[in-house]
Design an enzyme around this catalytic site. Structure first.
Site, mmCIF file in Angstrom:
data_model
loop_
_atom_site.group_PDB
_atom_site.id
_atom_site.type_symbol
_atom_site.label_atom_id
_atom_site.label_comp_id
_atom_site.label_asym_id
_atom_site.label_seq_id
_atom_site.Cartn_x
_atom_site.Cartn_y
_atom_site.Cartn_z
ATOM 1 N N LYS A 1 13.742 120.697 29.890
ATOM 2 C CA LYS A 1 14.270 121.130 28.593
ATOM 3 C C LYS A 1 15.535 120.338 28.328
ATOM 4 C CE LYS A 1 13.129 124.574 26.016
ATOM 5 N NZ LYS A 1 11.786 124.522 25.405
ATOM 6 N N THR B 1 9.432 124.718 30.300
ATOM 7 C CA THR B 1 10.766 124.278 29.869
ATOM 8 C C THR B 1 11.515 125.456 29.251
ATOM 9 O OG1 THR B 1 10.070 123.506 27.667
ATOM 10 C CG2 THR B 1 9.887 121.945 29.505
ATOM 11 N N ASP B 2 10.798 126.390 28.684
ATOM 12 C CA ASP B 2 11.466 127.588 28.155
ATOM 13 C C ASP B 2 12.158 128.365 29.271
ATOM 14 O OD1 ASP B 2 11.667 129.440 25.674
ATOM 15 O OD2 ASP B 2 10.991 130.775 27.281
ATOM 16 N N PHE C 1 40.390 84.766 24.092
ATOM 17 C CA PHE C 1 39.042 84.373 24.508
ATOM 18 C C PHE C 1 38.867 82.886 24.200
ATOM 19 C CE2 PHE C 1 34.281 84.240 23.933
ATOM 20 C CZ PHE C 1 33.994 84.433 25.272
ATOM 21 N N ARG D 1 43.777 88.118 19.719
ATOM 22 C CA ARG D 1 42.768 88.827 18.922
ATOM 23 C C ARG D 1 42.868 90.316 19.201
ATOM 24 N NH1 ARG D 1 36.819 88.194 21.964
ATOM 25 N NH2 ARG D 1 37.536 89.034 23.958
ATOM 26 N N GLN E 1 34.997 91.028 29.796
ATOM 27 C CA GLN E 1 34.514 91.155 31.170
ATOM 28 C C GLN E 1 35.680 91.391 32.126
ATOM 29 O OE1 GLN E 1 33.286 88.985 29.015
ATOM 30 N NE2 GLN E 1 31.099 88.597 29.349
ATOM 31 N N ASN F 1 31.721 95.384 22.268
ATOM 32 C CA ASN F 1 32.873 94.672 21.707
ATOM 33 C C ASN F 1 32.883 94.952 20.205
ATOM 34 O OD1 ASN F 1 34.910 92.944 21.008
ATOM 35 N ND2 ASN F 1 34.175 91.246 22.268
ATOM 36 N N HIS G 1 33.977 94.167 17.147
ATOM 37 C CA HIS G 1 34.666 93.012 16.584
ATOM 38 C C HIS G 1 35.538 93.392 15.389
ATOM 39 C CE1 HIS G 1 32.032 90.731 19.156
ATOM 40 N NE2 HIS G 1 30.953 91.073 18.485
#
Lengths: 287, 287, 287, 287
Positions: free
Chosen positions: A12, A57-58, A154, A171, A214, A240, A242
């Site tokens: 569930k 699942t109940d 970078f 940046r 990284q 990332n 941007h």
């Protein structure tokens, strides 16, 4: 050659459970989302529809609610382990996986019973327990959105005929941290551990002068492992997000890293693991 | 009988703009989402495709970025008014509507340039300006999720043959506040005003012993108007995020408002306006 | 000066209701999402918490299910009117607004009882009914995503110092149609009407050589009104889902409208109304 | 004990690419979402921020667009393989994973260039290629929502003290199929294969008298493998979208499986693999 049943599980998903504990007029809230998955003697269910081995699942949902009432809900890792261990008490259930998400609430006013939801960040865990008593715990968090407005570069990257990116020496670096860390055992102080890890992630993100996402990822993972002896491995997924400086030259304006366009798609996606070289085998922990 | 063009507008929606201001090593971030909508002499564009009166939505986007560079982005209401006023400087643009959402960031670490996103709550505004100089400002917030774990009742309601709800004398009351408030003028101190309104909403939600979500809604609106002379009207949309006590009796367990199921759908939805009886006409403010 | 209660309404939103009708072994499915909103003698509920006039939203949900059983669910407009009329039978309820969304299913296989969901498009309606017997019906659809890969231009537009957009003589035009149309009465053949409108929208979108999305919008609305005497007004909201040709020149490649980047945000947003000049007043129809 | 870098990869996620091919006045549309992930000599990037081995994610995006122009976009599996193979041509890239989603469009009108999006279903694939020439292809689909309004039972299940579920001999069975299948090789006719698999999934879902969703899952997987010699393994994730009959007895109404409440959460979640017993090892195919 024959067609056969391979790995399988059933459960569930997303049982939404809120527990209120009353300490006189001061209330405490635990707001969680529980997903259970069981596996075991399931061949007949798949092949013939004989459900004798199937815990509905109940029932799994009911169990989450009942055990919350019987045992309370402390740290989500402990509650997940409790549930997983419980389910493997059934003969036909050989393995249980329980995932829990927790949503934070902060107090508002001075009523003792009033709260406001704490943003978009979610605490997570996945616990496994099998009938042989093996168990594992992975804790985590997701949706922690962070940004450095400088201190990120970078450049010096590999280029090929399809490269048009300009090197950047200053940046914005923004990401939504999705982190999961594996505990060596199953009996940590998960509250303290979570607070410590979260603090390490933020400190390392903020404190690292980044030459690539990284590098930031590794610094975040390393910081966590250095600070938390109980944790043997951490996996980070860092989109990332941007932020591109807008070219305002056509309007006679300069733009010294002041005005940015926050892009949606595509986005960089950096995924990595940092671990101890003597970490015990992960077994089923990451499944 | 003829087929004719009725009310219309066009614009650029969801221009994502982040501005970074550098105060030495201490950076300040403004993270907004700008949507502009213009209307005016648009018959030819619709009827014949003659675009002489149409300011491209791409230009509207550029304008948001350029004006952010030229004038900065202070309170979002002021920036929205600036943009709206600018656009109506064109002969063919008779009216401008500018909506801005703002996402909050909190500082992390001590770098001066590191931030974490502040949750799910969003500050909003909608400003209008027309070529005759009429203007309006509606401020707001959305996504502020709050809960009282007691202090809420619901009984004495109308019943009919389709009523099965039991009266409640102690229930959880939870909602996601969506509030918008209209300023009498266009030159308020919007930062102070926003902080004051937000505080009033939280105080009234927490501090009201609630006999219905309607009563809480009114109390929230009244508190805002009582505290903020500049605000003449407030509209609240409050979904009732139901938390139902789980019936644990089948498992031999009681449940004294401790274990709840947090439901998704359906949900109650309470919408209401609170205003001053001498509020000036709203004109186009809510459009 | 006094603070007073303004317009308000309350109801149950998003009651998910699926009805299965069995015609021997051939089943028919109706899958809808019902939202009811009531207003009337609500002052006491807001001011003092006296709920004597309040029909609980739970009862509203029950009513949707019970009336579906008692009367079936035919066209969603008829079901919405039935519900709205029912609620205004209560003395304290002066006005009811009922919105219904419908999700389509197509048959799969030849079992007579197997179906697959029909995509992302949703049929909608909003019906109003008040205690004086006034009523209105607005039908609609949303999520109908369409694209012309040619036959769209955009040039001759207004330019200013912030304009950088190049004129286009051949571009992709893509949008997600959100259309709502007002019926002059409340007793149309809503099935036939819906099919006719949907067909007109598609035909006009595909068949219009477009000089602007505004022109296409008007053509779509005009086509509907010309074909459907019962419909007196249509409102269209058309996001411009930009597809930008990718600049491949840096790689020594041309790109004659072949390779596009499908952008998310920002996006153009064109909104417009087309109506008959003798359309009766809309009253509360669009609320 | 030392802290070390573990498995990692980086890439550009969700590059939205639309390609239009013009066959005279008849246009063909390919609408895809490309996500690339590379791994290889990444230690320095993580440990020191030396990016000499890193192919920027921006370049990866450019490459997707450029290769679409140079080679076209046929079956998504072939395009994914092309990209993956391309990236591993760099010395520092030892392994590439490329995932592609495809969105369907149907023609509207007779213009040859007009289309409507085909619903919520998405075709998917993941291809891997490493520098040793090993490669794998997994195809799939997601968002295929299906329902049987009868022909589904669930009883004879395991019970325990937390079980309250009543056995069902006639219930609705609804799910959103998420299927991924592994090809034994990399050079199948992926268009034909996809159509065949999709047909098998629908046929088996509709045609299986189901005693549990597990049984249906296995039947679907088995049907695919029996029909498609090229496919050696299939993994299915099937949420059980519960439709509960509404209790109308309080209103004096029966409800013979006619009126249902379609629930959101929690939901059952059935996951399983069906494979050939002589299937070759999966290697990195599922990563």
């Amino acid at each position: 050659m024959a067609i056969v049943l391979g790995p399988n599980r059933y459960g569930k998903a997303e049982t939404r459970l809120v527990r209120v504990v009353r300490d006189g007029g001061v209330h405490h809230v635990k707001d969680v989302n529980v997903s259970t998955s069981l596996s075991g003697a399931m061949s007949e269910a798949h092949l013939t529809g004989d459900n004798a081995a199937v815990l509905p699942t109940d029932t799994q949902k009911n169990t989450a609610y009942a055990l919350a009432r019987e045992h309370g809900v402390g740290q989500i890792e402990d509650f997940a382990l409790l549930l997983a261990r419980h389910f493997t008490g059934h003969d036909t259930i050989h393995h249980a996986r329980v995932a829990v998400e927790e949503y934070g609430w902060n107090r508002i006013g001075d009523t003792g019973h009033s709260f406001a939801r704490d943003g978009g960040e979610v605490r997570t865990c996945v616990a496994h327990h099998d009938r042989d008593g093996r168990a594992s715990v992975v804790s985590g968090l997701t949706g922690l959105v962070v940004m450095n407005t400088t201190g990120s570069e970078f450049h010096g990257f590999l280029t090929d005929p399809y490269t048009t990116l300009e090197p950047a020496t200053d940046r914005i670096l923004a990401t939504a941290v999705d982190a999961r860390w594996r505990h060596a055992g199953t009996s940590a102080d998960f509250a303290a551990s979570f607070a410590l890890v979260r603090g390490c992630l933020l400190e390392a993100f903020a404190g690292t002068h980044s030459l690539s996402l990284q590098q930031t990822l590794y610094a975040m993972g390393e910081r966590v492992l250095a600070a938390c002896p109980d944790i043997c491995e951490i996996r980070l997924t860092l989109p990332n997000r941007h932020h591109f400086p807008v070219d305002l030259a056509p309007f006679g304006l300069d733009n010294e890293n002041e005005i940015f366009y926050a892009a949606d798609r595509p986005y960089g996606l950096i995924e990595g693991t940092v671990l101890r070289d003597d970490a015990p085998g992960a077994g089923f922990a990451w499944e």
